[in-house]
Design a protein around this motif. Sequence first.
Motif, PDB file in Angstrom:
ATOM      1  N   THR A 221      17.204  -2.841  -8.603  1.00 52.94           N
ATOM      2  CA  THR A 221      16.178  -1.851  -8.253  1.00 52.94           C
ATOM      3  C   THR A 221      16.216  -0.671  -9.229  1.00 52.94           C
ATOM      4  OG1 THR A 221      17.645  -0.699  -6.733  1.00 52.94           O
ATOM      5  CG2 THR A 221      16.262  -2.428  -5.807  1.00 52.94           C
ATOM      6  N   ALA A 222      17.425  -0.330  -9.678  1.00 52.24           N
ATOM      7  CA  ALA A 222      17.525   0.778 -10.641  1.00 52.24           C
ATOM      8  C   ALA A 222      16.843   0.402 -11.949  1.00 52.24           C
ATOM      9  CB  ALA A 222      18.992   1.129 -10.880  1.00 52.24           C
ATOM     10  N   ILE A 223      17.024  -0.850 -12.377  1.00 45.79           N
ATOM     11  CA  ILE A 223      16.370  -1.317 -13.609  1.00 45.79           C
ATOM     12  C   ILE A 223      14.851  -1.300 -13.428  1.00 45.79           C
ATOM     13  CG2 ILE A 223      15.876  -3.509 -14.794  1.00 45.79           C
ATOM     14  CD1 ILE A 223      18.156  -2.366 -16.091  1.00 45.79           C
ATOM     15  N   ALA A 224      14.413  -1.751 -12.245  1.00 43.10           N
ATOM     16  CA  ALA A 224      12.972  -1.771 -11.984  1.00 43.10           C
ATOM     17  C   ALA A 224      12.414  -0.342 -12.031  1.00 43.10           C
ATOM     18  CB  ALA A 224      12.703  -2.396 -10.618  1.00 43.10           C
ATOM     19  N   TYR A 225      13.161   0.580 -11.458  1.00 48.39           N
ATOM     20  CA  TYR A 225      12.729   1.973 -11.448  1.00 48.39           C
ATOM     21  C   TYR A 225      12.632   2.512 -12.884  1.00 48.39           C
ATOM     22  CZ  TYR A 225      12.561   6.837 -10.016  1.00 48.39           C
ATOM     23  OH  TYR A 225      12.186   8.131  -9.824  1.00 48.39           O
ATOM     24  N   ALA A 226      13.651   2.173 -13.696  1.00 46.83           N
ATOM     25  CA  ALA A 226      13.626   2.606 -15.094  1.00 46.83           C
ATOM     26  C   ALA A 226      12.406   2.023 -15.797  1.00 46.83           C
ATOM     27  CB  ALA A 226      14.912   2.185 -15.793  1.00 46.83           C
ATOM     28  N   CYS A 227      12.101   0.752 -15.502  1.00 44.64           N
ATOM     29  CA  CYS A 227      10.941   0.111 -16.146  1.00 44.64           C
ATOM     30  C   CYS A 227       9.655   0.829 -15.761  1.00 44.64           C
ATOM     31  CB  CYS A 227      10.856  -1.350 -15.745  1.00 44.64           C
ATOM     32  SG  CYS A 227      12.099  -2.359 -16.531  1.00 44.64           S
ATOM     33  N   PHE A 228       9.527   1.173 -14.473  1.00 48.21           N
ATOM     34  CA  PHE A 228       8.311   1.856 -14.044  1.00 48.21           C
ATOM     35  C   PHE A 228       8.176   3.220 -14.729  1.00 48.21           C
ATOM     36  CE2 PHE A 228       8.586  -0.949 -10.228  1.00 48.21           C
ATOM     37  CZ  PHE A 228       7.435  -1.647 -10.524  1.00 48.21           C
TER      38      PHE A 228
ATOM     39  N   ASN B  25      23.787   5.693  -8.599  1.00 54.50           N
ATOM     40  CA  ASN B  25      22.621   6.559  -8.426  1.00 54.50           C
ATOM     41  C   ASN B  25      21.404   5.771  -8.884  1.00 54.50           C
ATOM     42  OD1 ASN B  25      22.565   6.786 -11.290  1.00 54.50           O
ATOM     43  ND2 ASN B  25      24.088   8.403 -11.151  1.00 54.50           N
ATOM     44  N   ILE B  26      20.258   6.419  -8.927  1.00 59.41           N
ATOM     45  CA  ILE B  26      19.045   5.647  -9.213  1.00 59.41           C
ATOM     46  C   ILE B  26      18.880   5.336 -10.688  1.00 59.41           C
ATOM     47  CG2 ILE B  26      17.744   6.334  -7.185  1.00 59.41           C
ATOM     48  CD1 ILE B  26      16.407   8.433  -8.924  1.00 59.41           C
ATOM     49  N   GLY B  27      19.778   5.819 -11.504  1.00 59.49           N
ATOM     50  CA  GLY B  27      19.710   5.491 -12.922  1.00 59.49           C
ATOM     51  C   GLY B  27      20.418   4.174 -13.199  1.00 59.49           C
ATOM     52  N   VAL B  28      20.497   3.829 -14.466  1.00 61.83           N
ATOM     53  CA  VAL B  28      21.153   2.567 -14.811  1.00 61.83           C
ATOM     54  C   VAL B  28      22.492   2.801 -15.506  1.00 61.83           C
ATOM     55  CG1 VAL B  28      19.103   1.159 -14.931  1.00 61.83           C
ATOM     56  CG2 VAL B  28      19.796   2.433 -16.915  1.00 61.83           C
ATOM     57  N   LEU B  29      22.741   4.029 -15.922  1.00 60.73           N
ATOM     58  CA  LEU B  29      23.920   4.240 -16.763  1.00 60.73           C
ATOM     59  C   LEU B  29      25.228   4.083 -16.001  1.00 60.73           C
ATOM     60  CD1 LEU B  29      22.830   7.120 -19.099  1.00 60.73           C
ATOM     61  CD2 LEU B  29      22.634   4.691 -19.369  1.00 60.73           C
ATOM     62  N   TRP B  30      25.287   4.403 -14.722  1.00 59.17           N
ATOM     63  CA  TRP B  30      26.550   4.293 -13.973  1.00 59.17           C
ATOM     64  C   TRP B  30      27.045   2.870 -13.996  1.00 59.17           C
ATOM     65  CZ3 TRP B  30      26.715   1.063  -9.745  1.00 59.17           C
ATOM     66  CH2 TRP B  30      25.493   0.635  -9.242  1.00 59.17           C
ATOM     67  N   TYR B  31      26.154   1.918 -13.771  1.00 60.44           N
ATOM     68  CA  TYR B  31      26.596   0.526 -13.731  1.00 60.44           C
ATOM     69  C   TYR B  31      26.922   0.031 -15.130  1.00 60.44           C
ATOM     70  CZ  TYR B  31      26.990  -4.056 -11.590  1.00 60.44           C
ATOM     71  OH  TYR B  31      27.473  -5.251 -11.114  1.00 60.44           O
ATOM     72  N   PHE B  32      26.120   0.503 -16.065  1.00 67.86           N
ATOM     73  CA  PHE B  32      26.378   0.119 -17.450  1.00 67.86           C
ATOM     74  C   PHE B  32      27.782   0.538 -17.869  1.00 67.86           C
ATOM     75  CE2 PHE B  32      26.287   0.620 -21.985  1.00 67.86           C
ATOM     76  CZ  PHE B  32      25.602  -0.506 -22.394  1.00 67.86           C
ATOM     77  N   PHE B  33      28.133   1.786 -17.560  1.00 69.68           N
ATOM     78  CA  PHE B  33      29.449   2.263 -18.006  1.00 69.68           C
ATOM     79  C   PHE B  33      30.585   1.788 -17.101  1.00 69.68           C
ATOM     80  CE2 PHE B  33      26.798   5.117 -20.453  1.00 69.68           C
ATOM     81  CZ  PHE B  33      27.369   4.906 -21.683  1.00 69.68           C
TER      82      PHE B  33
END
Lengths: 468, 661
Positions: free
Chosen positions: A429-436, A309-317
Motif C-alpha cells: 500500500t505504501a508503494i501504491a501511495y508513492a505511485c499515486f 509509516n506511509i512512505g517506502v523508505l522505512w522498509y527499504f532501509f
Amino acid sequence: MKKKKVQWFWSWVIGSVILRLILLYFPKNLNLSSRPEVSTPLTSLRRLAEGYWLKQSSVSPYAGSMYHGSPLLLTLLGPLTVTRVEGQPDHLLCSLVFVIADVICAMLIRAAGEKLQVAYSSRLQFLGLHNLSENSELLPSGDFAALVYLWNPFTIVACVGLSTSAIENLMVVLSLYGACSRLTPLAAFGWVMATHLSLYPAILIIPVILLLGYGPDAPPRKLFWQRKNLDVGNSTSSDSCSEEEAKNQLKMAHVFSWRLVVLFLFWTLLWSSYVLVLCGIYVQQYGGLQELFKRTYGFILTIQDLSPNIGVLWYFFAEVFDFFRNFFLIVFHGNILLMIAPLALRLNHRPCFLAFVYILISSMLKSYPSVGDSALYLGLLGLFAYELKDMQFSFFLFSGYVGVSLLSPVMHNLWIWRGTGNANFYFATAIAYACFQIILVVESVSAMLNHDRMLTKLYTAKLQNVKS
Amino acid sequence: MALPLKATFALSLLFLFSLMLAASAEEEFSEELLLKPLPDRKILAHFHFRNEAPLAADSFARHHHLFPKSISQLVQKFHIKAMELSFTQGRWNYERWGGFDPISSHNAKPPGVELWAVFDVPQHQVDASWKNLTHSLSGLFCASINFLESSTSYSAPEWAFQSALGSLRYGTLPREAVCTENLTPWLKLLPCRDKAGLSSLMDRPSIYRSFYHSQRLHLIMPTAVSDGSKSGIILEQTLTVVLQPNNQKASMNHVGETKIQPSWSLSSIFGRKISGRCVLAKLSNIYLHFERGLVTQLDNLQKKSSKFAANDTGPEAFRGNAGFELSVTPERVHTELEKSSSVLYEYPIKEYKEIEQFDLGLTWKHPVVWSSSHAPLYASRFLMGSGNERGAIAISLKSTEMTKGLVSANNVEERCKLQVNVLQIVPWYVKVYYHTLQLLVDERPQVLADFVERMRVSPSEDKVSPGVMELVLQFPCEMKSAVLSIEFDKGFLHIDEYPPDANQGFDIPSAIISFPDFHAGLQFCEKSQSKSPLLSKLQERSPVLSYTEVLLVPLTTPDFSMPYNVITITCTVFALYFGSLLNVLRRRVGEEERLLKNKDAKKAVFLRRMLNKLSAKLRGRPSESTPSPPSSSSSPFVSPKLILRVLMVAGIAVAWQYYSQ
C-alpha cells in the motif's frame, strides 16, 4: 452575492472546527495518535511529551532516541502536555493549539489564494485575454483551497491525532503567504521556522525568492515580451492611463526586484541567527548545537528509525544490505535535490505552483512522511484548481487516494495486530501511495505546462489578429 | 670465593623456599555442602567452595598451589575489584522456596548468564576493561559471554549494588543455555576438580535434571584495614541445585490428606556417595539445614507425641525426632539464637574406606507441612497489551506474611515505611516512555511523587545503549499490593539484527527488586562458626534481593526472504518518478518544436564545426592540415581555451586527490 458567499465560507469553516472538537472528545476510542500514518518519530506528540519529561528531570531531551524535534516546539507544547484539565481528555490544550494552527493555516491559504487570483486575472487582462480572466475569477480558488485544507480527512486525522505537522504546515504556508503579499520578514520567519522544524522546506527558498523577485504566478514571461514589442510598435494608439498601467505590469513581470530578495535574505539571516541562539541557550548544558543538529537533522537524514509509516523508505532501509545503506541514503535525498533545478527553470514564472511541486516531492520522498504532509499539498492543490482543471487521471487519482487510505490501515492491522498478514502487504500500500503521488506530481506539472501552452497559443492567435 | 657464592645461593634458595612456604600456607581451600529440605517435597543442595590466595605486588607471574591461575591472571590483567558470574537454568521459586534466607538472596539468579564486575581503573577505561573481561570469560567458560561486549547489552546501574560507584558494569544474557560444557571449566578451577571430595557428588545427569541449578563464581578482593590496599583474592564458587528426590516409596504412604515428605539420601538424589574429602581442602563439611518453619512444625510434633522422652539431650537425640530420622549422627548442631529458629546439623567428611562411604539419609516419619520465609514483598513482572506495536511492562509487588508481621510489630511507632529499590534494564528495541510510569497502590492510581524517593533514568539509545531505570520507592507497611506500569513501543529492527529464530521473541532481562532495610542472615551462637566460610556467609547481613521473571516480547518481523524484491521495486518506483517528471519538463509540442528545430539547426552547425576542430586537434598536426583552411587558421584561436579547459580539469583532479586523501 459576495456577502452570501462569505457567509457560506465561514459556516463551512466553523463546521470543520466543530467536527474537530467533537472528534477530540473520543481520543481513547479513535486512538489516532498512535497510528503510524499520523505520528512519525518526528511528529508524535507522545515522543514530545517524553522529551519534555526528560528535560524536566534534568536529562537532555535528546537523551535516548525518543524526541527528535525542535527545542522551540518543546518549550511551546511541552508544558501543555503535562497540564490536565479535570474531566477532560488528556492533551486537550495541545489539540486546541493544533486546531487553531489548522484554522490559521487555512486562513493564510485563503488570503494567499485571493492575492494570487487578483494578480493572475489582472495579468491576463493585461495580455488581453479577458474571457480567460473572467473564467478564472468565477472560482474563488482561495476559499476553495482553504476549505479543501480544512475538510481534508488527512488534515482532520493529523489534527485529532496530535501530530505536530499542523505547526510545520502553518510555517510553510506562512512563508508562502508572506512572499505572496511581499512581507519579507514574515516570509523569512516562515521559511526559517519551517526549515528548523522539518528541514525539507529548506528547498522552498527558491520559490520564495522567485515569488518575491517576480511577483505571484503569471502566464509565461515570453508573452509579456511580445506584448512589449507590440507596444513599441504602436504606442501612440493606446490612451495614457492604460499606458501607465501597462508599464507597471511590464515592470512587475520583467524586473527582478533585487531589493526585496536582499531584504528577504537579510531577514532570513536575522531570524535564523535568532532561532539558533534560542536553541543554543536551550541545549547549552546538553551538548550544544552540534548535538542538537545530530539528533534532529542527523536523524532525519540517516533514517535510523525503521518503524512503519506511509512512505517506502522505512522498509527499504530495514531490508537493504548495510553495505549499501549510505549509497541509497545519498540517492534518495539526491532525488529531491536533482529535480529542483529543472523544475525551477521550467516553472520560474509560477513560483507558487513551483512551491506546491516542491512540497509534493519532498513529502513523497521525505524520510518520515505522514498524512499531515499530504494534507498540505492537497490543500495547496486547490489554489491551482483553475489552471489544473484539464488535468488527466484526476478521478483515478482521487479514487487511488481513497483506496490507499482505506487499505493501508487494514493491512497494518493484519500485519501488526492480527499477525495474519506480513510486512509486504503494508509495504504494497505504501508503494501504491508513492505511485499515486508520483502520478499526481507528473500530471499536475504537465497540466500546468499545457495550460501555459494554451495561453501562448491564444495570445499568438490574438496577436496575429491584431496585426492582420 | 666459591664458598660464599655457594652459601649465598643456598641462602637465597632457602629464603625463596620459605617465602613459597609462607605463601602456600596462606592459600586456603574449603569445600562445603548444604542440604535443605524444601516445603514442596524438593531438596536444595548448595555446594560452596572457597579459595583464598594472598596477592603480592609481583604475583603476576607467580605460581599458585591451589588457587586457579587463570582467575588470578584475570584479576591482575583487568584490575577487577569484585566480580560475579552466574549461569542459571530454571527459575527460583520465591513463593515456595523462600525469599528471605541468605541462599535465596545470594544464589537465586536470573535465568541465563548474569555478570557484574567492579574495576579498579580510571572511569574512561572501565568499558574497555569490561569488553576484554567478557571475551576472556567467554573463552574460559565456553559460553557466549562475549555478547555482553556490545554496549547495547550492558549498563552501569548506580544504586542496585551499593559497593561500587561508577566503575561497575552489569549485563545479562537471558537466552543463554547452560549445560555441562559450562560446568566442566567451572570444575576445573577447583583443586580436586570433581575427582575427590564433595564435588565428586556432581553427577551431570542428576544436576541437569534438576528444577533449578545455578553455578556461580564470585570474586572478592578484601581490602586490608591498615592501608586500604588489596590483601588477597577470595574466589567463591557455588552450585545451587533444587532436586526432586526419587519418591516411589513415599508416594505410597498417604497419611491422612497430606502426603509424607519423600525420604532421601545422598546416593538417591545424586546417585553417588562420598568416598572421601579433597585432601587439599582445609575444611570439608556437609550441613543439613532445617529452616525456621520446619523446626517449629517439628517441635509441635514432638510435643504431641509421647513416645520420646522430653529431656533426652545426648547427641543421639539430634539423630531422630518424632518427625524424621537421620542415617548418620551429626557431629555438631548449630541452632539460631532466637527461639524456634533454624537448626544446622554439621557432618565433617573424613577419609572413608572403600566399603563404608559417607551417605547421609533423611527419613520422614510423619507428614510435615511448613512454608519458607518470604521477602517483604513478592515481586512478579508481566507484559500488558496485545499486538506488535506497543505494550506495557508491569511490576507487581504483593505483600507477604512478613509485612503483615511488620505492621503488627510496628503498631506503636508513628509510621512504618518499607523501602524498595527497583532496577529495570530494557534493551533498546523496547522503547520505553518513561513519562507514562504509573503507580497503583492497593489498586488505586497514585501520584508518583508521593512514593518515589529517588529516580534515575538513562533512556535507551537506538543501537547504542539499553535503557536503565532505577527507582527507590517508599511504601507504607500496611500496603497490600502495588503495581508499577510503564508503556513502551516495540522497535523495528534491520533484518540483520534479528536472531535466527526471530519469531520466538526477544527477552527483557529480569528486574532486580531489593529491600535494603531487610537483611537476610542467620545468627548462630556457636563460637566455632567463624572457621567455616559457608557459615560465615550464611551469617553475613546482606540485603534481601529478588529477581523477577524474564519477559518474552515478540517483535514484528519484516519479510526476511525478499530484500532484493524490495530494493528493485522501490528503485523502479523512484526511477519512474524521475524519468516521467523529467520527460514532462523537457517535452515540446507544436510551435515550440519548430522553434527548437531552428535553434537546433543553428546549434548543430556550430557544434559540427567545433567537433571538427576538436577531432582535428586530437588527430594531431598532420591530419589537421588536410581539412579546410579556416579551421587551421582558427586553431591558434581555440588553443588557449582548450589549454584553459585542460588546466581546469587538471585542477579539479588535483583538488579531488587532495581532499580524498
